[in-house]
Design a protein around this motif. Structure first.
Motif, short mmCIF file in Angstrom:
data_model
loop_
_atom_site.label_atom_id
_atom_site.label_comp_id
_atom_site.label_asym_id
_atom_site.label_seq_id
_atom_site.Cartn_x
_atom_site.Cartn_y
_atom_site.Cartn_z
N GLN A 243 0.81 -1.22 0.00
CA GLN A 243 0.00 0.00 0.00
C GLN A 243 0.84 1.27 0.00
N ASP A 244 2.14 1.13 0.25
CA ASP A 244 3.03 2.31 0.22
C ASP A 244 3.52 2.62 -1.19
N ILE A 245 3.14 1.82 -2.16
CA ILE A 245 3.52 2.10 -3.55
C ILE A 245 2.68 3.26 -4.07
N THR A 246 3.33 4.30 -4.54
CA THR A 246 2.66 5.51 -5.01
C THR A 246 3.15 5.87 -6.41
N GLY A 247 2.42 6.76 -7.04
CA GLY A 247 2.82 7.24 -8.36
C GLY A 247 4.19 7.89 -8.37
N PRO A 248 4.49 8.83 -7.44
CA PRO A 248 5.82 9.43 -7.44
C PRO A 248 6.94 8.41 -7.25
N LEU A 249 6.71 7.36 -6.45
CA LEU A 249 7.73 6.34 -6.27
C LEU A 249 7.96 5.58 -7.57
N ILE A 250 6.89 5.24 -8.27
CA ILE A 250 7.03 4.54 -9.55
C ILE A 250 7.79 5.41 -10.55
N THR A 251 7.49 6.71 -10.55
CA THR A 251 8.19 7.63 -11.45
C THR A 251 9.68 7.68 -11.11
N GLU A 252 9.99 7.76 -9.83
CA GLU A 252 11.38 7.81 -9.40
C GLU A 252 12.14 6.56 -9.84
N LEU A 253 11.54 5.38 -9.64
CA LEU A 253 12.21 4.13 -10.02
C LEU A 253 12.34 4.02 -11.54
N ALA A 254 11.33 4.48 -12.26
CA ALA A 254 11.42 4.43 -13.72
C ALA A 254 12.57 5.29 -14.22
N ARG A 255 12.75 6.47 -13.62
CA ARG A 255 13.88 7.32 -14.01
C ARG A 255 15.23 6.69 -13.67
N GLU A 256 15.23 5.83 -12.65
CA GLU A 256 16.46 5.13 -12.29
C GLU A 256 16.70 3.91 -13.16
N GLY A 257 15.73 3.59 -14.04
CA GLY A 257 15.90 2.48 -14.96
C GLY A 257 15.25 1.18 -14.55
N ASP A 258 14.41 1.19 -13.51
CA ASP A 258 13.72 -0.03 -13.11
C ASP A 258 12.84 -0.53 -14.26
#
Length: 384
Positions: A243-258
């Motif tokens: 439940q702690d997964i959020t849109g900003p976190l997904i964006t951050e990881l995508a920018r890191e190449g996840d």
């Protein structure tokens, strides 16, 4: 000189312009106005000049007791009066996350607030003693981007706001197209997958269920809950609490190449491109402006959307393609647009305010003459 707190205390009320509203931003007075963006979590207000520059901005959380419309109205008035202590404000524009009627006087329905046929314009104009304009927040954001942002110079523009859901707006020849009943631009509830995901609106397969912040988070949480190998990175980042997964976190990881997060943005972007192609077939604009919180992903989202748009565009290869651009004004777009639209109704306030001040000054001179023992007592009432 800031005057409306004084007028409010004296009980004076200036009525809003209504049908005599001046419609050209070119002829609107170059005076500062207040724009307010009302959402389910925050109320943001700012003083904006005629060039779209924010002179001062304040914000507060949306009241917990928002089931009472008056509580939200009280919050709006407090923010406006606070700003009016330091700025000479001539009108107030409201961008509300909800359906606003064609007269821009009532909020017909707001999903995050308890506004149902709420006469917001008249209630606020009576309390603030300045003209108030009410519009949908996507309309005000689109106006701001057309006037000051990514849509400058475009004569046919469609804006799509990607947040929790999808909002939208249509501008043609300097006019916001609101439809017969004021609720045009609800693109998020076009059906793209018959029998698809259930939408809070009550239908299934709405566009916003496949291309929005909610869709992005839902897909990531489902993969994490299933303990998918591709989700191990994000599971580790949230300590196993899905439940702690959020849109900003997904964006951050995508920018890191996840890889998983990048793929999720590709999926969201492809659905975005499909919807844009459908809108191009219906509306044929020259430009699509993509705004809202999800647009912060930049080319992670916009790139796949452009590719899908070209693949699904009707008559592709034989027609001009609309430009797809990211919004430039960020989260302040709705506030800036609301303030700029309010300038269209500020002219009457300036005239009525000037007459009221002049009348007050005449009565002050008359009263001073009555109080002065050395002066000749006036023999007639002051002119009205």
């Amino acid at each position: 000189m800031s005057t409306y707190r004084d007028f409010t205390q004296r009980g004076a009320v200036l009525k809003t312009v209504g049908p005599r509203e001046r419609r050209s931003h070119l002829s609107a007075p170059r005076v500062p106005t207040v724009g307010i963006d009302i959402g389910g979590t925050k109320v943001m207000a700012g003083v904006v000049d005629a060039d779209g520059v924010i002179l001062e901005k304040v914000r507060t959380e949306t009241p917990d007791k928002s089931k009472s419309p008056k509580v939200v109205e009280d919050t709006i008035c407090e923010l406006v009066l606070d700003l009016s202590d330091r700025h000479d404000v001539h009108a107030v524009g409201i961008g509300a996350a909800g359906w606003v009627d064609a007269d821009r006087s009532k909020v017909l329905f707001a999903p995050h607030l308890a506004w149902r046929n709420e006469p917001l314009r008249d209630a606020l104009s009576a309390r603030l003693a300045v003209p108030v304009l009410v519009d949908n927040d996507a309309n005000t954001a689109a106006w701001a981007e057309w006037r000051f942002g990514a849509g400058r110079g475009e004569d046919h523009l469609v804006m799509i706001t990607l947040g929790t859901g999808i909002g939208g707006a249509i501008l043609e020849d300097g006019q916001v197209k609101r439809g017969k009943y004021g609720v045009a631009g609800e693109f998020g509830h076009m059906q793209v997958v018959p029998g698809g995901h259930r939408c809070p609106c009550g239908n299934r397969g709405c566009w916003e269920q496949y291309s929005s912040g909610n869709a992005l988070v839902r897909e990531a949480r489902e993969l994490a809950a299933a303990d998918s190998p591709v989700a191990y990175n994000i599971i580790d980042r949230v300590g196993g609490n899905v439940q702690d997964i959020t849109g900003p976190l997904i964006t951050e990881l995508a920018r890191e190449g996840d890889a998983m997060c990048v793929e999720l943005f590709q999926d969201i972007g492809q659905w975005l491109g499909v919807g844009i192609a459908n809108l191009a077939a219906a509306l044929d604009p020259s430009c699509f402006v993509i705004g809202g919180g999800v647009s912060a992903a930049d080319d992670l989202l916009i790139g796949p959307a452009r590719d899908a748009f070209r693949r699904h565009l009707t008559g592709r290869g034989y027609r001009p393609e609309a430009r797809i651009a990211k919004a430039q004004l960020g989260p302040e777009a709705g506030m800036v647009g609301a303030a700029d639209l309010a300038r269209l109704v500020a002219r009457r306030f300036r005239r009525a305010n000037r007459r009221r001040v002049e009348r007050h000054e005449r009565y002050e001179r008359y009263a001073q003459a009555l109080r002065s023992p050395s002066s000749v007592r006036p023999t007639q009432e002051p002119p009205s």
